[in-house]
Design a protein around this motif. Sequence first.
Motif, PDB file in Angstrom:
ATOM      1  N   THR A   1     -17.423 -26.767 -10.062  1.00  0.00           N
ATOM      2  CA  THR A   1     -17.954 -25.399  -9.999  1.00  0.00           C
ATOM      3  C   THR A   1     -17.912 -24.807  -8.595  1.00  0.00           C
ATOM      4  OG1 THR A   1     -20.229 -26.127  -9.601  1.00  0.00           O
ATOM      5  CG2 THR A   1     -19.534 -25.844 -11.920  1.00  0.00           C
ATOM      6  N   GLY A   2     -17.806 -25.657  -7.588  1.00  0.00           N
ATOM      7  CA  GLY A   2     -17.886 -25.173  -6.209  1.00  0.00           C
ATOM      8  C   GLY A   2     -19.308 -24.844  -5.786  1.00  0.00           C
ATOM      9  N   ILE A   3     -20.279 -25.232  -6.608  1.00  0.00           N
ATOM     10  CA  ILE A   3     -21.697 -24.971  -6.326  1.00  0.00           C
ATOM     11  C   ILE A   3     -22.354 -26.271  -5.906  1.00  0.00           C
ATOM     12  CG2 ILE A   3     -23.883 -24.206  -7.331  1.00  0.00           C
ATOM     13  CD1 ILE A   3     -22.127 -22.459  -9.221  1.00  0.00           C
ATOM     14  N   PHE A   4     -23.127 -26.232  -4.844  1.00  0.00           N
ATOM     15  CA  PHE A   4     -23.684 -27.443  -4.248  1.00  0.00           C
ATOM     16  C   PHE A   4     -24.773 -28.046  -5.136  1.00  0.00           C
ATOM     17  CE2 PHE A   4     -25.966 -30.070  -1.250  1.00  0.00           C
ATOM     18  CZ  PHE A   4     -24.933 -30.635  -0.523  1.00  0.00           C
ATOM     19  N   THR A   5     -24.518 -29.245  -5.647  1.00  0.00           N
ATOM     20  CA  THR A   5     -25.496 -29.973  -6.477  1.00  0.00           C
ATOM     21  C   THR A   5     -25.560 -31.448  -6.084  1.00  0.00           C
ATOM     22  OG1 THR A   5     -23.833 -30.354  -8.202  1.00  0.00           O
ATOM     23  CG2 THR A   5     -25.240 -28.418  -8.464  1.00  0.00           C
ATOM     24  N   LYS A   6     -25.272 -31.744  -4.836  1.00  0.00           N
ATOM     25  CA  LYS A   6     -25.238 -33.138  -4.395  1.00  0.00           C
ATOM     26  C   LYS A   6     -26.671 -33.639  -4.168  1.00  0.00           C
ATOM     27  CE  LYS A   6     -20.621 -32.834  -2.478  1.00  0.00           C
ATOM     28  NZ  LYS A   6     -19.788 -33.011  -1.283  1.00  0.00           N
ATOM     29  N   VAL A   7     -27.156 -34.366  -5.147  1.00  0.00           N
ATOM     30  CA  VAL A   7     -28.564 -34.746  -5.222  1.00  0.00           C
ATOM     31  C   VAL A   7     -29.011 -35.613  -4.043  1.00  0.00           C
ATOM     32  CG1 VAL A   7     -28.115 -36.714  -6.761  1.00  0.00           C
ATOM     33  CG2 VAL A   7     -30.363 -35.653  -6.755  1.00  0.00           C
ATOM     34  N   THR A   8     -28.208 -36.564  -3.617  1.00  0.00           N
ATOM     35  CA  THR A   8     -28.653 -37.427  -2.507  1.00  0.00           C
ATOM     36  C   THR A   8     -28.710 -36.651  -1.194  1.00  0.00           C
ATOM     37  OG1 THR A   8     -26.401 -38.260  -2.210  1.00  0.00           O
ATOM     38  CG2 THR A   8     -27.880 -39.588  -3.554  1.00  0.00           C
ATOM     39  N   HIS A   9     -27.818 -35.685  -1.024  1.00  0.00           N
ATOM     40  CA  HIS A   9     -27.858 -34.836   0.166  1.00  0.00           C
ATOM     41  C   HIS A   9     -29.139 -34.005   0.185  1.00  0.00           C
ATOM     42  CE1 HIS A   9     -23.628 -35.859   0.294  1.00  0.00           C
ATOM     43  NE2 HIS A   9     -23.470 -35.206   1.431  1.00  0.00           N
ATOM     44  N   LEU A  10     -29.438 -33.377  -0.960  1.00  0.00           N
ATOM     45  CA  LEU A  10     -30.627 -32.531  -1.045  1.00  0.00           C
ATOM     46  C   LEU A  10     -31.905 -33.336  -0.887  1.00  0.00           C
ATOM     47  CD1 LEU A  10     -29.535 -30.211  -3.977  1.00  0.00           C
ATOM     48  CD2 LEU A  10     -29.882 -29.539  -1.608  1.00  0.00           C
ATOM     49  N   LEU A  11     -32.010 -34.420  -1.628  1.00  0.00           N
ATOM     50  CA  LEU A  11     -33.216 -35.233  -1.575  1.00  0.00           C
ATOM     51  C   LEU A  11     -33.428 -35.808  -0.183  1.00  0.00           C
ATOM     52  CD1 LEU A  11     -35.612 -36.477  -3.054  1.00  0.00           C
ATOM     53  CD2 LEU A  11     -34.120 -38.379  -3.713  1.00  0.00           C
ATOM     54  N   GLY A  12     -32.366 -36.360   0.390  1.00  0.00           N
ATOM     55  CA  GLY A  12     -32.486 -36.961   1.719  1.00  0.00           C
ATOM     56  C   GLY A  12     -32.857 -35.960   2.787  1.00  0.00           C
ATOM     57  N   SER A  13     -32.220 -34.805   2.768  1.00  0.00           N
ATOM     58  CA  SER A  13     -32.527 -33.806   3.793  1.00  0.00           C
ATOM     59  C   SER A  13     -33.940 -33.262   3.620  1.00  0.00           C
ATOM     60  CB  SER A  13     -31.499 -32.672   3.790  1.00  0.00           C
ATOM     61  OG  SER A  13     -31.513 -31.973   2.573  1.00  0.00           O
ATOM     62  N   MET A  14     -34.377 -33.068   2.367  1.00  0.00           N
ATOM     63  CA  MET A  14     -35.728 -32.567   2.141  1.00  0.00           C
ATOM     64  C   MET A  14     -36.786 -33.594   2.536  1.00  0.00           C
ATOM     65  SD  MET A  14     -35.183 -30.423  -1.400  1.00  0.00           S
ATOM     66  CE  MET A  14     -36.861 -29.782  -1.501  1.00  0.00           C
ATOM     67  N   LEU A  15     -36.555 -34.858   2.212  1.00  0.00           N
ATOM     68  CA  LEU A  15     -37.524 -35.900   2.565  1.00  0.00           C
ATOM     69  C   LEU A  15     -37.570 -36.158   4.068  1.00  0.00           C
ATOM     70  CD1 LEU A  15     -36.930 -38.530  -0.269  1.00  0.00           C
ATOM     71  CD2 LEU A  15     -38.956 -37.087   0.054  1.00  0.00           C
ATOM     72  N   ALA A  16     -36.409 -36.093   4.717  1.00  0.00           N
ATOM     73  CA  ALA A  16     -36.340 -36.406   6.154  1.00  0.00           C
ATOM     74  C   ALA A  16     -36.559 -35.179   7.041  1.00  0.00           C
ATOM     75  CB  ALA A  16     -34.986 -37.043   6.470  1.00  0.00           C
ATOM     76  N   GLY A  17     -36.669 -34.009   6.439  1.00  0.00           N
ATOM     77  CA  GLY A  17     -36.864 -32.802   7.229  1.00  0.00           C
ATOM     78  C   GLY A  17     -35.600 -32.313   7.914  1.00  0.00           C
TER      79      GLY A  17
ATOM     80  N   THR B   1     -25.316 -39.712 -10.496  1.00  0.00           N
ATOM     81  CA  THR B   1     -24.880 -39.176  -9.206  1.00  0.00           C
ATOM     82  C   THR B   1     -23.441 -38.690  -9.298  1.00  0.00           C
ATOM     83  OG1 THR B   1     -26.391 -40.709  -8.102  1.00  0.00           O
ATOM     84  CG2 THR B   1     -24.688 -39.685  -6.738  1.00  0.00           C
ATOM     85  N   CYS B   2     -22.602 -39.438  -9.981  1.00  0.00           N
ATOM     86  CA  CYS B   2     -21.203 -39.016 -10.171  1.00  0.00           C
ATOM     87  C   CYS B   2     -21.137 -37.695 -10.918  1.00  0.00           C
ATOM     88  CB  CYS B   2     -20.411 -40.093 -10.913  1.00  0.00           C
ATOM     89  SG  CYS B   2     -20.100 -41.567  -9.932  1.00  0.00           S
ATOM     90  N   ILE B   3     -21.975 -37.506 -11.926  1.00  0.00           N
ATOM     91  CA  ILE B   3     -21.994 -36.254 -12.681  1.00  0.00           C
ATOM     92  C   ILE B   3     -22.435 -35.100 -11.788  1.00  0.00           C
ATOM     93  CG2 ILE B   3     -23.125 -35.000 -14.577  1.00  0.00           C
ATOM     94  CD1 ILE B   3     -20.973 -37.031 -15.477  1.00  0.00           C
ATOM     95  N   MET B   4     -23.453 -35.320 -10.984  1.00  0.00           N
ATOM     96  CA  MET B   4     -23.932 -34.267 -10.076  1.00  0.00           C
ATOM     97  C   MET B   4     -22.840 -33.870  -9.085  1.00  0.00           C
ATOM     98  SD  MET B   4     -27.130 -33.535 -10.968  1.00  0.00           S
ATOM     99  CE  MET B   4     -27.863 -32.723  -9.567  1.00  0.00           C
ATOM    100  N   TYR B   5     -22.133 -34.857  -8.572  1.00  0.00           N
ATOM    101  CA  TYR B   5     -21.071 -34.586  -7.597  1.00  0.00           C
ATOM    102  C   TYR B   5     -19.848 -33.972  -8.291  1.00  0.00           C
ATOM    103  CZ  TYR B   5     -23.522 -36.683  -3.680  1.00  0.00           C
ATOM    104  OH  TYR B   5     -24.420 -36.938  -2.676  1.00  0.00           O
ATOM    105  N   LEU B   6     -19.552 -34.408  -9.502  1.00  0.00           N
ATOM    106  CA  LEU B   6     -18.446 -33.825 -10.262  1.00  0.00           C
ATOM    107  C   LEU B   6     -18.741 -32.358 -10.572  1.00  0.00           C
ATOM    108  CD1 LEU B   6     -15.728 -34.206 -11.755  1.00  0.00           C
ATOM    109  CD2 LEU B   6     -17.062 -34.922 -13.755  1.00  0.00           C
ATOM    110  N   TYR B   7     -19.969 -32.056 -10.944  1.00  0.00           N
ATOM    111  CA  TYR B   7     -20.375 -30.676 -11.203  1.00  0.00           C
ATOM    112  C   TYR B   7     -20.138 -29.828  -9.951  1.00  0.00           C
ATOM    113  CZ  TYR B   7     -23.187 -26.805 -13.045  1.00  0.00           C
ATOM    114  OH  TYR B   7     -23.607 -25.575 -13.503  1.00  0.00           O
ATOM    115  N   ALA B   8     -20.494 -30.373  -8.787  1.00  0.00           N
ATOM    116  CA  ALA B   8     -20.286 -29.655  -7.529  1.00  0.00           C
ATOM    117  C   ALA B   8     -18.804 -29.390  -7.279  1.00  0.00           C
ATOM    118  CB  ALA B   8     -20.888 -30.440  -6.366  1.00  0.00           C
ATOM    119  N   VAL B   9     -17.968 -30.372  -7.547  1.00  0.00           N
ATOM    120  CA  VAL B   9     -16.524 -30.222  -7.335  1.00  0.00           C
ATOM    121  C   VAL B   9     -15.934 -29.203  -8.315  1.00  0.00           C
ATOM    122  CG1 VAL B   9     -14.300 -31.414  -7.526  1.00  0.00           C
ATOM    123  CG2 VAL B   9     -16.198 -32.510  -6.324  1.00  0.00           C
TER     124      VAL B   9
END
Length: 165
Positions: free
Chosen positions: A31-47, A21-29
Amino acid sequence: MDFTHFMITILSGIAGTIAMTCIMYLYAVLTGIFTKVTHLLGSMLAGDENFRNPGKNSLIVGVLGHFGVGVIFSFGYFLLWNWGTFRINFQDSVLIGAASGIVAIIVWKAYFTLHNYPPKISQIHYFIALFLAHIVFGIVSVNVFQLITDNPELWYQLQDEAKVL
């Protein structure tokens, strides 16, 4: 699997998921490209269509889902060790992390394709970050398991010893 190995496997999965998770968030910071896995997974699962800033419940779902999958991967690693498919060492931890990354990319690609409201993100960047993060997951989870247990008494080793006797 005895209780000690069960708990160590869970702990190694949690440690690997934290690192990933730290790597995914570090990549986002970086590159400036959104790769925050818990945000994506949570929003997709919860609608929740606001994946960049999901609600509290979506984040909880994302965190629980992500850590749950991390622990499942860790148990998969434990089974592969026990079957003698790979060893508990650095080289094999990189290989199993890379293999896990490929599996994760396939699963995420399918999920993005099948989801009613997939987030509009750079999938290529997400998949690059996901692949790199899974290599880190493999390294951390395997090495946490190795650090905690001196002799895991894996099934294939016990079978080899039984054949010798």
